[in-house]
Write a protein that holds these residues in place. Sequence first.
Motif, PDB file in Angstrom:
ATOM      1  N   PHE A  17       0.683  -0.593  -0.021  1.00 60.49           N
ATOM      2  CA  PHE A  17      -0.303   0.043  -0.012  1.00 60.49           C
ATOM      3  C   PHE A  17       1.176   1.341  -0.115  1.00 60.49           C
ATOM      4  CE2 PHE A  17      -2.891   2.951   1.866  1.00 60.49           C
ATOM      5  CZ  PHE A  17      -4.034   2.911   1.442  1.00 60.49           C
ATOM      6  N   ASP A  18       2.145   1.292   0.338  1.00 64.27           N
ATOM      7  CA  ASP A  18       3.509   2.256   0.840  1.00 64.27           C
ATOM      8  C   ASP A  18       3.509   2.936  -0.337  1.00 64.27           C
ATOM      9  OD1 ASP A  18       2.661   2.434   3.058  1.00 64.27           O
ATOM     10  OD2 ASP A  18       4.257   2.464   3.980  1.00 64.27           O
ATOM     11  N   PHE A  19       3.632   1.785  -1.390  1.00 63.46           N
ATOM     12  CA  PHE A  19       3.948   2.047  -2.702  1.00 63.46           C
ATOM     13  C   PHE A  19       2.852   1.828  -3.837  1.00 63.46           C
ATOM     14  CE2 PHE A  19       7.608  -0.399  -0.221  1.00 63.46           C
ATOM     15  CZ  PHE A  19       9.008   0.206  -1.314  1.00 63.46           C
ATOM     16  N   TYR A  20       2.207   1.396  -3.133  1.00 64.50           N
ATOM     17  CA  TYR A  20       1.093   2.022  -5.275  1.00 64.50           C
ATOM     18  C   TYR A  20       0.083   2.284  -5.231  1.00 64.50           C
ATOM     19  CZ  TYR A  20       4.006  -1.758  -6.346  1.00 64.50           C
ATOM     20  OH  TYR A  20       5.365  -2.800  -7.158  1.00 64.50           O
ATOM     21  N   GLU A  21      -0.391   3.387  -3.482  1.00 64.38           N
ATOM     22  CA  GLU A  21      -1.534   3.527  -2.874  1.00 64.38           C
ATOM     23  C   GLU A  21      -2.338   4.673  -4.284  1.00 64.38           C
ATOM     24  OE1 GLU A  21      -3.248   6.753   0.447  1.00 64.38           O
ATOM     25  OE2 GLU A  21      -1.174   6.004   0.642  1.00 64.38           O
ATOM     26  N   PRO A  22      -1.283   5.259  -4.754  1.00 67.26           N
ATOM     27  CA  PRO A  22      -1.389   6.625  -6.277  1.00 67.26           C
ATOM     28  C   PRO A  22      -2.739   5.933  -6.886  1.00 67.26           C
ATOM     29  CG  PRO A  22       1.114   7.143  -5.119  1.00 67.26           C
ATOM     30  CD  PRO A  22       0.432   5.993  -4.478  1.00 67.26           C
ATOM     31  N   LEU A  23      -1.862   4.617  -6.913  1.00 71.68           N
ATOM     32  CA  LEU A  23      -2.425   3.516  -8.030  1.00 71.68           C
ATOM     33  C   LEU A  23      -4.283   2.917  -7.903  1.00 71.68           C
ATOM     34  CD1 LEU A  23       1.162   1.919  -9.290  1.00 71.68           C
ATOM     35  CD2 LEU A  23      -0.054   4.057  -9.732  1.00 71.68           C
ATOM     36  N   LEU A  24      -4.071   2.957  -6.604  1.00 69.67           N
ATOM     37  CA  LEU A  24      -5.973   1.823  -6.234  1.00 69.67           C
ATOM     38  C   LEU A  24      -6.808   3.442  -6.136  1.00 69.67           C
ATOM     39  CD1 LEU A  24      -4.795   0.301  -3.028  1.00 69.67           C
ATOM     40  CD2 LEU A  24      -5.393  -0.396  -5.581  1.00 69.67           C
ATOM     41  N   THR A  66      -5.317  -6.329  -6.741  1.00 71.79           N
ATOM     42  CA  THR A  66      -4.173  -4.711  -7.654  1.00 71.79           C
ATOM     43  C   THR A  66      -3.282  -4.716  -7.179  1.00 71.79           C
ATOM     44  OG1 THR A  66      -6.893  -4.389  -8.105  1.00 71.79           O
ATOM     45  CG2 THR A  66      -5.038  -2.703  -8.180  1.00 71.79           C
ATOM     46  N   LEU A  67      -2.931  -4.903  -5.378  1.00 72.33           N
ATOM     47  CA  LEU A  67      -1.513  -4.529  -5.084  1.00 72.33           C
ATOM     48  C   LEU A  67      -0.900  -5.624  -5.609  1.00 72.33           C
ATOM     49  CD1 LEU A  67      -2.443  -3.307  -1.710  1.00 72.33           C
ATOM     50  CD2 LEU A  67      -1.665  -1.666  -3.623  1.00 72.33           C
ATOM     51  N   GLU A  68      -1.036  -7.348  -5.312  1.00 71.51           N
ATOM     52  CA  GLU A  68      -0.153  -7.792  -5.988  1.00 71.51           C
ATOM     53  C   GLU A  68       0.277  -7.812  -7.393  1.00 71.51           C
ATOM     54  OE1 GLU A  68       1.366  -9.714  -3.713  1.00 71.51           O
ATOM     55  OE2 GLU A  68       1.202  -9.835  -2.212  1.00 71.51           O
ATOM     56  N   SER A  69      -0.879  -7.436  -8.120  1.00 70.42           N
ATOM     57  CA  SER A  69      -0.609  -7.419  -9.244  1.00 70.42           C
ATOM     58  C   SER A  69       0.461  -6.279 -10.201  1.00 70.42           C
ATOM     59  CB  SER A  69      -2.103  -7.211 -10.279  1.00 70.42           C
ATOM     60  OG  SER A  69      -1.425  -6.869 -11.656  1.00 70.42           O
ATOM     61  N   TYR A  70       0.017  -4.850  -9.447  1.00 70.80           N
ATOM     62  CA  TYR A  70       1.632  -4.404  -9.295  1.00 70.80           C
ATOM     63  C   TYR A  70       2.846  -4.039  -9.127  1.00 70.80           C
ATOM     64  CZ  TYR A  70      -2.328  -1.095 -10.195  1.00 70.80           C
ATOM     65  OH  TYR A  70      -3.582   0.179 -10.582  1.00 70.80           O
ATOM     66  N   GLU A  71       2.678  -5.308  -7.826  1.00 68.01           N
ATOM     67  CA  GLU A  71       4.121  -5.793  -7.559  1.00 68.01           C
ATOM     68  C   GLU A  71       4.775  -6.723  -8.517  1.00 68.01           C
ATOM     69  OE1 GLU A  71       7.276  -6.233  -5.309  1.00 68.01           O
ATOM     70  OE2 GLU A  71       6.140  -4.684  -5.170  1.00 68.01           O
ATOM     71  N   SER A  72       3.694  -7.555  -9.040  1.00 67.09           N
ATOM     72  CA  SER A  72       4.633  -8.841  -9.920  1.00 67.09           C
ATOM     73  C   SER A  72       5.107  -7.947 -10.456  1.00 67.09           C
ATOM     74  CB  SER A  72       3.374 -10.135  -9.742  1.00 67.09           C
ATOM     75  OG  SER A  72       2.546  -8.853 -10.946  1.00 67.09           O
ATOM     76  N   LYS A  73       4.235  -7.125 -11.699  1.00 66.70           N
ATOM     77  CA  LYS A  73       5.060  -6.076 -12.396  1.00 66.70           C
ATOM     78  C   LYS A  73       6.196  -5.309 -12.609  1.00 66.70           C
ATOM     79  CE  LYS A  73       0.359  -6.730 -14.627  1.00 66.70           C
ATOM     80  NZ  LYS A  73      -0.548  -6.462 -14.837  1.00 66.70           N
ATOM     81  N   LEU A  74       6.227  -4.465 -11.057  1.00 70.20           N
ATOM     82  CA  LEU A  74       6.692  -3.176 -10.875  1.00 70.20           C
ATOM     83  C   LEU A  74       7.886  -3.755  -9.814  1.00 70.20           C
ATOM     84  CD1 LEU A  74       4.232  -0.359 -11.205  1.00 70.20           C
ATOM     85  CD2 LEU A  74       5.779  -1.372 -12.947  1.00 70.20           C
ATOM     86  N   ALA A  75       7.559  -5.228  -8.713  1.00 68.01           N
ATOM     87  CA  ALA A  75       8.410  -5.215  -8.253  1.00 68.01           C
ATOM     88  C   ALA A  75       9.335  -4.113  -7.224  1.00 68.01           C
ATOM     89  CB  ALA A  75       9.503  -5.678  -8.824  1.00 68.01           C
ATOM     90  N   LEU A  76       8.513  -3.199  -6.720  1.00 63.78           N
ATOM     91  CA  LEU A  76       9.170  -2.014  -5.888  1.00 63.78           C
ATOM     92  C   LEU A  76       9.554  -2.410  -4.992  1.00 63.78           C
ATOM     93  CD1 LEU A  76       7.400   1.087  -7.260  1.00 63.78           C
ATOM     94  CD2 LEU A  76       9.567   0.326  -7.845  1.00 63.78           C
TER      95      LEU A  76
END
Length: 119
Positions: A17-24, A66-76
């Motif tokens: 959430f810290d990494f991808y919050e703005p994308l939600l 959605t968060l896990e999907s972003y992480e699988s693509k971006l790996a931040l």
Amino acid sequence: MNDEQLLEKTNRINMLFDFYEPLLTEKQQTFLKCYFQDDFTLGEIAQEFGISRQAVYEHIKRAEQTLESYESKLALLQKFEARTKLMGELEHRLTHTLNIPDPQRAELQEVIRELQALE
């Protein structure tokens, strides 16, 4: 799911959430904050927003996916954890290696500080 697994999941979701919050979406952000950060129950969230408990559960589940999907693509998060581990190893070697001249030690410590500031 036992308490330790639940805590690990909560920590992971909070980090993602810290990494991808703005994308939600705004609703996903709100429900995840209520559930994982403010420790509201599904029922409490449902009552607060005037929707069913099942609807809250579905929103949270979709947001987690959605968060896990972003992480699988971006790996931040993965990259952050790797950098943190490497900086820890560098700091450990720097403090436990005796034959590093003081000027070089100071330069390396400054590099570590600069890397930490980038986080």
